[in-house]
Design a protein around this motif. Structure first.
Motif, PDB file in Angstrom:
ATOM      1  N   ALA A 146      36.619  42.083  27.537  1.00 15.57           N
ATOM      2  CA  ALA A 146      37.459  40.967  27.959  1.00 15.57           C
ATOM      3  C   ALA A 146      38.941  41.326  28.059  1.00 15.57           C
ATOM      4  O   ALA A 146      39.759  40.443  28.309  1.00 15.57           O
ATOM      5  N   ASP A 147      39.304  42.582  27.878  1.00 15.66           N
ATOM      6  CA  ASP A 147      40.701  42.981  28.029  1.00 15.66           C
ATOM      7  C   ASP A 147      41.071  42.999  29.516  1.00 15.66           C
ATOM      8  O   ASP A 147      40.205  42.907  30.385  1.00 15.66           O
ATOM      9  N   ASP A 148      42.353  43.154  29.800  1.00 19.70           N
ATOM     10  CA  ASP A 148      42.824  43.172  31.196  1.00 19.70           C
ATOM     11  C   ASP A 148      42.042  44.172  32.033  1.00 19.70           C
ATOM     12  O   ASP A 148      41.951  45.349  31.684  1.00 19.70           O
ATOM     13  N   GLY A 149      41.483  43.703  33.131  1.00 21.34           N
ATOM     14  CA  GLY A 149      40.795  44.558  34.080  1.00 21.34           C
ATOM     15  C   GLY A 149      39.385  44.954  33.705  1.00 21.34           C
ATOM     16  O   GLY A 149      38.711  45.640  34.468  1.00 21.34           O
ATOM     17  N   LYS A 194      40.169  45.273  41.971  1.00 17.09           N
ATOM     18  CA  LYS A 194      41.491  44.669  41.745  1.00 17.09           C
ATOM     19  C   LYS A 194      42.508  45.720  41.299  1.00 17.09           C
ATOM     20  O   LYS A 194      43.559  45.382  40.763  1.00 17.09           O
ATOM     21  N   GLY A 195      42.160  46.998  41.479  1.00 14.39           N
ATOM     22  CA  GLY A 195      43.112  48.069  41.208  1.00 14.39           C
ATOM     23  C   GLY A 195      43.103  48.621  39.797  1.00 14.39           C
ATOM     24  O   GLY A 195      44.024  49.337  39.409  1.00 14.39           O
ATOM     25  N   TYR A 196      42.073  48.324  38.991  1.00  6.76           N
ATOM     26  CA  TYR A 196      42.029  48.809  37.616  1.00  6.76           C
ATOM     27  C   TYR A 196      41.212  50.090  37.496  1.00  6.76           C
ATOM     28  O   TYR A 196      40.226  50.276  38.215  1.00  6.76           O
ATOM     29  N   THR A 197      41.625  50.941  36.573  1.00  5.38           N
ATOM     30  CA  THR A 197      40.894  52.167  36.253  1.00  5.38           C
ATOM     31  C   THR A 197      41.043  52.430  34.751  1.00  5.38           C
ATOM     32  O   THR A 197      41.889  51.832  34.086  1.00  5.38           O
ATOM     33  N   PHE A 198      40.212  53.320  34.214  1.00  2.00           N
ATOM     34  CA  PHE A 198      40.257  53.611  32.780  1.00  2.00           C
ATOM     35  C   PHE A 198      41.537  54.340  32.401  1.00  2.00           C
ATOM     36  O   PHE A 198      42.001  55.225  33.130  1.00  2.00           O
ATOM     37  N   VAL A 209      46.361  50.457  38.719  1.00  2.00           N
ATOM     38  CA  VAL A 209      46.922  51.566  39.479  1.00  2.00           C
ATOM     39  C   VAL A 209      47.735  50.995  40.638  1.00  2.00           C
ATOM     40  O   VAL A 209      47.263  50.111  41.342  1.00  2.00           O
ATOM     41  N   MET A 210      48.928  51.506  40.812  1.00  2.00           N
ATOM     42  CA  MET A 210      49.768  51.060  41.924  1.00  2.00           C
ATOM     43  C   MET A 210      49.654  52.066  43.073  1.00  2.00           C
ATOM     44  O   MET A 210      50.362  53.064  43.120  1.00  2.00           O
ATOM     45  N   CYS A 211      48.714  51.833  43.962  1.00  2.00           N
ATOM     46  CA  CYS A 211      48.560  52.667  45.151  1.00  2.00           C
ATOM     47  C   CYS A 211      47.923  51.828  46.233  1.00  2.00           C
ATOM     48  O   CYS A 211      47.477  50.709  45.989  1.00  2.00           O
ATOM     49  N   THR A 212      47.828  52.374  47.410  1.00  2.00           N
ATOM     50  CA  THR A 212      47.335  51.570  48.530  1.00  2.00           C
ATOM     51  C   THR A 212      45.843  51.688  48.770  1.00  2.00           C
ATOM     52  O   THR A 212      45.236  50.808  49.337  1.00  2.00           O
ATOM     53  N   LYS A 213      45.220  52.776  48.317  1.00  2.00           N
ATOM     54  CA  LYS A 213      43.801  52.947  48.585  1.00  2.00           C
ATOM     55  C   LYS A 213      43.065  53.332  47.296  1.00  2.00           C
ATOM     56  O   LYS A 213      43.414  54.294  46.632  1.00  2.00           O
ATOM     57  N   LEU A 214      42.044  52.571  46.945  1.00  2.00           N
ATOM     58  CA  LEU A 214      41.262  52.829  45.748  1.00  2.00           C
ATOM     59  C   LEU A 214      39.801  53.032  46.119  1.00  2.00           C
ATOM     60  O   LEU A 214      39.321  52.479  47.099  1.00  2.00           O
TER      61      LEU A 214
END
Length: 161
Positions: free
Chosen positions: A103-106, A127-131, A153-158
């Motif tokens: 239940a933590d962020d992401g 939604k842009g989250y990674t470990f 992660v702040m990027c344009t393609k995941l």
């Protein structure tokens, strides 16, 4: 000691019984049954309340617990708990571990399909989250064994990786 005996009588005759915590189990067993090896406190499915007796301790298989129905019977762990080792009535009335929440962020639940294992978590890559720390498996992690924290992660393609 007299206060303790009076407490047991009031608890079992006037209120819903709660099984003792691990730390109090031995004392309750000796006061109630004069022996740790005989004391049992389990849910009675027919009456939907916890009951004690002084018959004998018993054990069940991994992923399950024991209940009274009215004799010992196997039961699945509650959805919020799991049992990775053999369940024994000596000191236990429920499956021993609480399942993790994811239940933590992401974080999202990856799998929660077993009463013998903890839930596994994944990061919401849509939604842009990674470990934060790469887990043993690239798709999910086990919160009981590794850090499952996620960050955005702040990027344009995941991708799913």
């Amino acid at each position: 000691m007299i206060f303790l005996l009076m407490l047991i009588i009031v608890t079992t005759n006037g209120f819903d019984l709660k099984c003792p915590a691990k730390a109090d189990w031995r004392l309750r067993a000796i006061v109630s049954c004069y022996s740790e090896d005989k004391y049992v406190c389990l849910l009675n499915l027919l009456e939907d309340k916890y009951m004690e007796n002084c018959s004998r301790t018993d054990q069940s298989s991994i992923g399950s617990k024991l209940v009274f129905q009215p004799l010992f019977n196997l039961a699945v762990c509650d959805v919020a708990r799991y049992q990775p080792i053999v369940f024994t009535t000596h000191g236990n009335s429920e499956c021993i571990y609480s399942k993790s929440k994811c239940a933590d962020d992401g974080q999202l639940v990856f799998s929660n399909d077993s009463s013998s294992r903890d839930v596994t978590c994944r990061c919401d890559y849509t939604k842009g989250y990674t470990f934060v720390t790469k887990p043993k498996n690239s798709c999910f992690c086990n919160p009981s064994q590794e850090d499952c924290s996620c960050f955005r992660v702040m990027c344009t393609k995941l991708s799913a990786d």
